[in-house]
Design an enzyme around this catalytic site. Structure first.
Site, PDB file in Angstrom:
ATOM      1  N   HIS A 200       8.661   6.171   9.730  1.00 53.74           N
ATOM      2  CA  HIS A 200       7.801   6.056   8.556  1.00 53.74           C
ATOM      3  C   HIS A 200       6.981   7.341   8.536  1.00 53.74           C
ATOM      4  O   HIS A 200       5.805   7.363   8.895  1.00 53.74           O
ATOM      5  CB  HIS A 200       6.915   4.814   8.691  1.00 53.74           C
TER       6      HIS A 200
ATOM      7  N   ARG B  44      12.143   2.966   0.600  1.00 53.09           N
ATOM      8  CA  ARG B  44      11.930   2.112   1.774  1.00 53.09           C
ATOM      9  C   ARG B  44      13.133   1.180   1.874  1.00 53.09           C
ATOM     10  O   ARG B  44      13.585   0.621   0.875  1.00 53.09           O
ATOM     11  CB  ARG B  44      10.655   1.285   1.629  1.00 53.09           C
TER      12      ARG B  44
ATOM     13  N   ARG C 273       0.801  -1.215   0.000  1.00 53.30           N
ATOM     14  CA  ARG C 273       0.000   0.000   0.000  1.00 53.30           C
ATOM     15  C   ARG C 273       0.839   1.272   0.000  1.00 53.30           C
ATOM     16  O   ARG C 273       0.474   2.230  -0.662  1.00 53.30           O
ATOM     17  CB  ARG C 273      -1.016  -0.018   1.131  1.00 53.30           C
ATOM     18  N   THR C 274       1.954   1.296   0.671  1.00 53.30           N
ATOM     19  CA  THR C 274       2.753   2.518   0.664  1.00 53.30           C
ATOM     20  C   THR C 274       3.270   2.807  -0.749  1.00 53.30           C
ATOM     21  O   THR C 274       3.227   3.936  -1.225  1.00 53.30           O
ATOM     22  CB  THR C 274       3.926   2.405   1.653  1.00 53.30           C
TER      23      THR C 274
ATOM     24  N   LYS D 295      23.953  -7.111   2.562  1.00 55.24           N
ATOM     25  CA  LYS D 295      25.290  -6.609   2.865  1.00 55.24           C
ATOM     26  C   LYS D 295      25.443  -5.135   2.534  1.00 55.24           C
ATOM     27  O   LYS D 295      26.494  -4.558   2.748  1.00 55.24           O
ATOM     28  CB  LYS D 295      26.352  -7.422   2.119  1.00 55.24           C
TER      29      LYS D 295
END
Lengths: 314, 421
Positions: free
Chosen positions: A138, A110, A60-61, A88
């Site tokens: 967020h 994100r 949804r984001t 890494k």
């Protein structure tokens, strides 16, 4: 518009002033009106290229940002990487240079690492919008949560908001705490002690372990998704026990003296932190949150782009 | 080789020249003349200009990358970095590849120090591969030149292994060095647990994770009647526990990294990975307690906690970056900035004399016939460590470009010297 955000990036609510937040809300009011028109698109970001870089799963984001960008007429590119290939960290450094050579203006990112947007901001000139960095922040979620509460209550000063669930592993909780505190609301968190950071009270937050007491206290309940995938050790024994002792059901809400607002950042584990009859009840503003998400993200993109134009012409 | 050092103020509490300004003639690595004024020609002359001269500084717990991680630091680069930091000897941790866990590795390190400005004193591994399981050949390593035993960056988690090691070295009065941290409790932690870690959404390393192991190790030292050194403690309560152990007459000593004496967890607020070190930078309250501990003798000495890391291991998103900062070239400045009020004697005690006592090294004398092993320094001189003048192969330090107080003017050891003025 002469008003501007005090910052070039949206790395977290921590770095915003109260004026910034109010400016975002006022701008979002206008965009909410826009997206309810028959023609939902405005040309504000026509010359801007936005890269959505998701190093962690999101539905949804990501969709909300993409919709916001498209409604503003931005050029949009999407990039997603599996969690394993970033374990890494090389990918982000390499990505930095790719972003630079693609002449991208804004990056929505994100990432599983707290501070990853700060890392990116140190290396590239694009405006960075944090769409969730590990267990840190967020910010757009907190803005849309507060925006939704503002629709319900008007001013948030003095309002009482309780946040339920896994506070330790939640970026939503931390951003909400910063946002609500800046807007003058009182905040308490509720959950088992193993899911609440020991030093949280030092951020001006109350702690409660009894769900009924927390519900009686609050004007609004923000219920977080219980995420087993964030836990490398078991901080509580089972979802069954959690839902029995920390879940919220309709009978609890009906027993309260006042009507409270129920929120959830989604996706809901129905029957775990919330029963379905709560999620779908008149208390719930969960779907309004989703709608407001687009308007708030349009406001953030618009304001950062406006600042960008102002700084290049200056 | 002839070297004449002029106008040096002596900081050697055991010497008759202590507190006086003298000229010193060194020939072929041996002191030949000490007088208030020496007007004689010499091949090399260094005018200390009233700066202090003491026994050479000794670092305990230095990470050198050789063998295995030479791209981070090798013996040549660590010699340059150590000398620039005022050290004439460094006791190296065994966390190499292969680990310093048997006679050949110990001899390898010893051999690098031959005719070198800086002496390399290998700390042998307590367990094979520093893996924390089977005890290594400690007697053999001691005979080959190991000065102490430790699993270095791998703290000894098993109480049984720790006890076995303490018992095993007891007959030869050996010392077991442990950097206390309960790894299970600290797992996934990125920085000191407190308000700041909470505000950053980073998992904390509770002070408790260190304190529990400090207490465990003290119990084991008492039970075994053996010598324990707690390397690089960082918490207020650790200091209190060590203070009590010393009052009880146990063979326990402790050290603190210079950076933990100078900085707190506030430095991390901007996710600067160069401040991500182990032990983590803790609260202001902890920092003050560490300073008090140094002043009252609870904490015996200061370490550089030198941990060279290449950009591939360090210049990453915060949780992916490894712990550690280089420290040889900044430890003296950080120490003197924080302890200058106590005077040069205390600095020399904490950087030279106490580590020498722990490792059983000789205290250099200042008289004809003594071997030259000296550091010349000024606690009040301002300096800036420029990034491009860092001598270590790795550049992972937050202090590059920052003004620092306290400068090393040079070191002399045997027939080698380094001066910077």
């Amino acid at each position: 518009m002469t008003e501007q955000l005090s910052t070039k990036h949206l790395l977290g609510i921590k770095y915003l002033t109260e004026e910034d937040i109010q400016l975002i809300f006022e701008t979002a009011d206008e965009f909410k009106e826009v997206i309810n028109r028959p023609i939902k698109k405005v040309p504000s970001l026509r010359d801007i290229t936005v890269a959505n870089m998701f190093f962690e799963n999101s539905t949804r984001t990501r969709i909300s940002f993409e919709l916001a960008e498209k409604r503003l007429s931005a050029d949009v590119v999407n990039f997603s990487a599996s969690a394993s290939s970033v374990s890494k960290g090389e990918t982000l450094l390499d990505t930095v240079n790719n972003v630079l050579s693609m002449k991208v203006d804004m990056v929505v990112m994100r990432h599983p690492a707290p501070g990853a947007p700060q890392f990116l901001a140190r290396h590239i000139g694009a405006n960075i919008i944090n769409a969730g960095d590990g267990t840190h922040e967020h910010p757009t979620q907190a803005l849309l949560d507060a925006f939704s509460l503002r629709e319900k209550f008007g001013d948030l000063a003095g309002k009482k908001v309780a946040i339920f669930g896994d506070i330790t592993h939640s970026r939503v909780a931390l951003s909400n705490i910063y946002c609500l505190r800046k807007l003058g609301a009182e905040v308490r968190v509720c959950g088992p002690p193993t899911l609440i950071p020991k030093y949280l009270p030092e951020l001006g937050v109350g702690v409660e372990h009894d769900v009924r007491k927390a519900l009686r206290w609050c004007d609004a309940a923000n219920v977080l998704r219980i995420q087993l995938e964030r836990q490398d050790v078991r901080n509580f024994p089972s979802l069954r026990e959690y839902s029995q002792y920390f879940g919220i059901n309709k009978a609890m809400l009906d027993s309260l003296d006042q009507e409270i607002v129920v929120m959830h950042p989604g996706p809901i584990n129905r029957g775990v932190e919330l029963t379905s009859d709560v999620a779908d009840s008149e208390h719930s503003i969960i779907l309004q949150q989703v709608e407001n998400g687009v308007a708030v993200r349009m406001a953030v993109l618009y304001l950062l782009a406006a600042r960008r134009t102002a700084s290049t012409s200056a | 080789m002839q070297l004449l050092i002029k106008n040096a103020r002596i900081v050697l509490p055991s010497s008759k020249w202590h507190g006086q300004q003298v000229d010193i003639l060194i020939e072929n690595g041996t002191v030949t003349l000490v007088e208030p004024t020496l007007d004689i020609p010499s091949e090399n002359t260094f005018d200390a200009g009233g700066a202090f001269l003491s026994a050479g500084f000794v670092d305990v717990g230095t990470t050198v990358g050789d063998p295995g991680f030479e791209h981070r630091e090798d013996f040549e680069s660590v010699t340059a970095a150590a000398a620039a930091g005022g050290y004439t000897a460094i006791a190296c941790l065994p966390n190499t590849s292969p680990a310093l866990h048997s006679k050949p590795e110990i001899k390898y390190v010893r051999n690098q120090a031959r005719n070198n400005l800086v002496d390399f004193l290998p700390i042998g591994a307590v367990s094979v591969d520093c893996a924390g399981k089977d005890i290594a050949e400690l007697y053999d390593m001691r005979a080959a030149g190991a000065v102490a035993f430790s699993d270095g960056k791998n703290q000894i988690q098993s109480s049984a292994l720790m006890l076995r090691a303490l018992l095993y070295v007891q007959p030869f009065n050996g010392v077991i060095i442990n950097q206390p941290l309960d790894a299970n409790m600290a797992r996934g932690g990125q920085m000191h647990e407190g308000k700041i870690s909470t505000s950053m959404g980073l998992r904390g390393i509770p002070a408790l994770a260190e304190e529990l192991m400090v207490q465990r190790d003290i119990y084991l030292a008492e039970y075994s009647n053996s010598r324990l050194h707690l390397l690089n403690i960082s918490c207020k309560r650790s200091v209190e526990l060590v203070r009590r152990a010393k009052a009880a007459g146990l063979g326990v000593t402790a050290s603190v990294p210079a950076m933990n004496l100078a900085c707190t967890d506030r430095e991390l607020e901007r996710f600067d990975v160069n401040y991500k070190v182990m032990p983590p930078l803790r609260s202001e309250e902890d920092r003050k307690a560490l300073k008090e501990g140094l002043l009252d003798g609870t904490i015996d000495f200061i370490t550089s906690n030198h941990t060279p890391l290449d950009p591939e291991a360090k210049d990453l998103e915060f949780p992916f970056a490894e712990f550690g900062a280089i420290g040889l070239e900044t430890a003296f400045s950080l120490a003197s900035q924080n302890l200058h009020a106590a005077g040069p004697d205390l600095l020399v005690e904490k950087l030279s004399l106490a580590p020498r006592r722990l490792l059983g090294l000789p205290l250099p004398e200042l008289e004809a016939g003594a071997e030259a092993d000296f550091t010349i320094f000024s606690p009040s001189e301002n300096r800036t460590l420029q990034r491009n003048s860092i001598r270590s192969k790795s550049k992972n330090t937050p202090f590059a470009g920052q003004p620092l107080k306290g400068k090393i003017f040079g070191v002399v050891r045997r027939n080698k010297f380094y001066f910077d003025r």
